[in-house]
Design an enzyme around this catalytic site. Structure first.
Site, PDB file in Angstrom:
ATOM      1  N   SER A  89       0.857  -1.189   0.000  1.00  0.00           N
ATOM      2  CA  SER A  89       0.000   0.000   0.000  1.00  0.00           C
ATOM      3  C   SER A  89       0.889   1.233   0.000  1.00  0.00           C
ATOM      4  O   SER A  89       1.672   1.441   0.922  1.00  0.00           O
ATOM      5  CB  SER A  89      -0.900   0.019   1.234  1.00  0.00           C
ATOM      6  OG  SER A  89      -1.536   1.292   1.326  1.00  0.00           O
ATOM      7  N   SER A  91       0.113   4.418   0.399  1.00  0.00           N
ATOM      8  CA  SER A  91      -0.159   5.314   1.536  1.00  0.00           C
ATOM      9  C   SER A  91       0.034   4.603   2.866  1.00  0.00           C
ATOM     10  O   SER A  91       0.322   5.226   3.883  1.00  0.00           O
ATOM     11  CB  SER A  91      -1.603   5.820   1.469  1.00  0.00           C
ATOM     12  OG  SER A  91      -2.487   4.717   1.586  1.00  0.00           O
ATOM     13  N   ARG A 141      -0.167   5.308  -8.517  1.00  0.00           N
ATOM     14  CA  ARG A 141      -0.098   4.719  -9.868  1.00  0.00           C
ATOM     15  C   ARG A 141       1.190   5.080 -10.589  1.00  0.00           C
ATOM     16  O   ARG A 141       1.554   4.448 -11.572  1.00  0.00           O
ATOM     17  CB  ARG A 141      -1.318   5.138 -10.690  1.00  0.00           C
ATOM     18  CG  ARG A 141      -1.441   6.635 -10.910  1.00  0.00           C
ATOM     19  CD  ARG A 141      -2.808   6.989 -11.451  1.00  0.00           C
ATOM     20  NE  ARG A 141      -2.950   8.415 -11.724  1.00  0.00           N
ATOM     21  CZ  ARG A 141      -3.158   9.358 -10.821  1.00  0.00           C
ATOM     22  NH1 ARG A 141      -3.216   9.032  -9.537  1.00  0.00           N
ATOM     23  NH2 ARG A 141      -3.281  10.626 -11.166  1.00  0.00           N
ATOM     24  N   GLU A 220      -7.933   7.272 -14.149  1.00  0.00           N
ATOM     25  CA  GLU A 220      -7.380   8.203 -13.156  1.00  0.00           C
ATOM     26  C   GLU A 220      -6.641   9.386 -13.783  1.00  0.00           C
ATOM     27  O   GLU A 220      -6.691  10.491 -13.257  1.00  0.00           O
ATOM     28  CB  GLU A 220      -6.464   7.457 -12.186  1.00  0.00           C
ATOM     29  CG  GLU A 220      -7.221   6.465 -11.325  1.00  0.00           C
ATOM     30  CD  GLU A 220      -6.342   5.784 -10.291  1.00  0.00           C
ATOM     31  OE1 GLU A 220      -5.644   6.479  -9.550  1.00  0.00           O
ATOM     32  OE2 GLU A 220      -6.332   4.534 -10.251  1.00  0.00           O
ATOM     33  N   HIS A 236     -17.149 -15.381 -27.308  1.00  0.00           N
ATOM     34  CA  HIS A 236     -18.165 -16.303 -26.797  1.00  0.00           C
ATOM     35  C   HIS A 236     -19.275 -15.582 -26.043  1.00  0.00           C
ATOM     36  O   HIS A 236     -20.113 -16.227 -25.437  1.00  0.00           O
ATOM     37  CB  HIS A 236     -17.485 -17.364 -25.921  1.00  0.00           C
ATOM     38  CG  HIS A 236     -16.437 -18.114 -26.701  1.00  0.00           C
ATOM     39  ND1 HIS A 236     -16.715 -19.216 -27.472  1.00  0.00           N
ATOM     40  CD2 HIS A 236     -15.127 -17.842 -26.888  1.00  0.00           C
ATOM     41  CE1 HIS A 236     -15.609 -19.611 -28.083  1.00  0.00           C
ATOM     42  NE2 HIS A 236     -14.625 -18.795 -27.746  1.00  0.00           N
ATOM     43  N   LYS A 329     -12.341   8.097   0.175  1.00  0.00           N
ATOM     44  CA  LYS A 329     -11.543   7.595   1.302  1.00  0.00           C
ATOM     45  C   LYS A 329     -11.832   8.408   2.564  1.00  0.00           C
ATOM     46  O   LYS A 329     -11.917   7.853   3.652  1.00  0.00           O
ATOM     47  CB  LYS A 329     -10.051   7.644   0.963  1.00  0.00           C
ATOM     48  CG  LYS A 329      -9.622   6.510   0.036  1.00  0.00           C
ATOM     49  CD  LYS A 329      -8.132   6.524  -0.212  1.00  0.00           C
ATOM     50  CE  LYS A 329      -7.731   5.365  -1.113  1.00  0.00           C
ATOM     51  NZ  LYS A 329      -6.314   5.338  -1.453  1.00  0.00           N
TER      52      LYS A 329
END
Ligand code: PA5
Length: 336
Positions: A89, A91, A141, A220, A236, A329
């Protein structure tokens, strides 16, 4: 402001090779008494999880143990004492990842943490778990190299993915050499996507995470929706869904192609285009570059990152902020 966000994200996309090299150098300072494992699991969300998907795809045909990427609060039953577990993570405060990390710790997994700080780092320091520290100040990212390299190095070290470190070095050199050409190609693709819906198809399982990366980066950075799909599975079901030209008239199709794309899938792509012709505006067939698997996957990832940044510029949006993720968040932190 839009311009400065563009320049920052452009530089970050351009510097992926340098980031990979720097991440290899930094990762060496983390000591790890890694033991052989019966399974590998990685918990992460969004920009922090994509590196794991890439590694999983690269190892799909050679990994001697099950490899799971978990994007949720709960871990699957296969994660146990003999699992090498990574919590990734940027953050360090992503609640799904923290929940999975707590479970992995309780189940006695060998835990490795990759983070820029936050609660995850605090807990891992207290528990004396190995931590790969990611430099701060980047959007998650744009930290792909920093988030992916520690996984590769550890997996190489424990024998799950021998040779991955040298593949990384080769990939960094390859991307550095060819990035100017990627950028030119990215401009062409981005121009064709302006004001249209991008539809990105992976044509072999090696490239599935690349299609996901394109989608997330277009979401983003360029702030647009993007549809992704898989070939040959598309033939399909989805091919029937493409029967509504009004939905697709303003769409652009991108096929991500690699040497591993099956020859029959190549024929399927051609046949599909001829059957659904008239329902989309443009088709791009983008081929991976390089030789080793990681190099090939990262070549199309880098191209996609550049397309998303260029599309942001063309659409007049700032690729840097992700206000809605931040808002969501903060609401979740408030318990609402
Ligand atoms: O790109 C982003 O900002 C997101 O996709 C984040 O990566 C995601 O929300 C998870 O956060 P973190 O990377 O801090 O764990």
């Amino acid at each position: 402001m839009v311009d400065s966000g563009y320049l920052i994200m452009k530089r970050l996309a351009w510097e992926l090779p340098e980031q990979l090299t720097d991440a290899i150098r930094r990762s060496r300072s983390t000591s790890l008494a890694a033991r052989t494992s019966a399974a590998v699991a990685v918990a992460g969300m969004g920009g922090s999880a994509i590196g794991a998907d890439i590694i999983a795809a690269v190892l799909a045909e050679s990994c001697p143990v099950p490899f799971r990427v978990v994007r949720d609060y709960r871990l699957p039953a296969i994660v146990g004492q003999r699992t090498l577990f990574f919590a990734v993570s940027y953050s360090g405060n992503t609640e799904e990842t923290l929940a999975a990390y707590e479970q992995a710790t309780k189940r006695g997994c060998q835990v490795v943490v990759v983070t820029g700080g936050g609660e995850l780092r605090r807990l891992a320091e207290r528990r004396k778990q190995p931590i790969f520290r990611v430099p701060s100040g980047l959007p998650p990212r744009a930290a792909l190299g920093y988030l992916l390299v520690p996984l590769a190095l550890v997996l190489d070290q424990v024998g799950v993915a021998r040779g991955l470190t040298s593949q990384l070095k080769r990939a960094a050199a390859f991307l550095g050499k060819f990035r100017a050409g990627f950028w030119r190609q990215a401009r062409t693709v981005a121009r064709s996507m302006k004001g249209r819906l991008p539809i990105v198809y992976s044509t072999c399982r090696l490239l599935d995470p690349v299609a996901d990366r394109w989608r997330c980066q277009l979401n983003e950075n360029a702030k647009v929706l993007c549809h992704t799909g898989l070939f040959p599975e598309h033939n399909h079901n989805e091919i029937v869904g493409m029967g509504s030209p009004s939905q697709l008239r303003r769409s652009v199709i991108v096929f991500l192609v690699d040497k591993r794309t099956h020859p029959r899938t190549m024929i399927r792509m051609k046949q599909t285009i001829s059957i659904v012709r008239g329902t989309f505006e443009r088709v791009h067939r983008l081929q991976t570059g390089g030789s080793a698997l990681l190099e090939r996957v990262l070549s199309l990832c880098m191209l996609g990152d550049m397309v998303s940044v260029e599309l942001a510029r063309l659409q007049g949006v700032d690729p840097f902020p992700v206000a809605r993720i931040d808002l969501l968040k903060s609401r979740m932190r408030g318990g609402r």
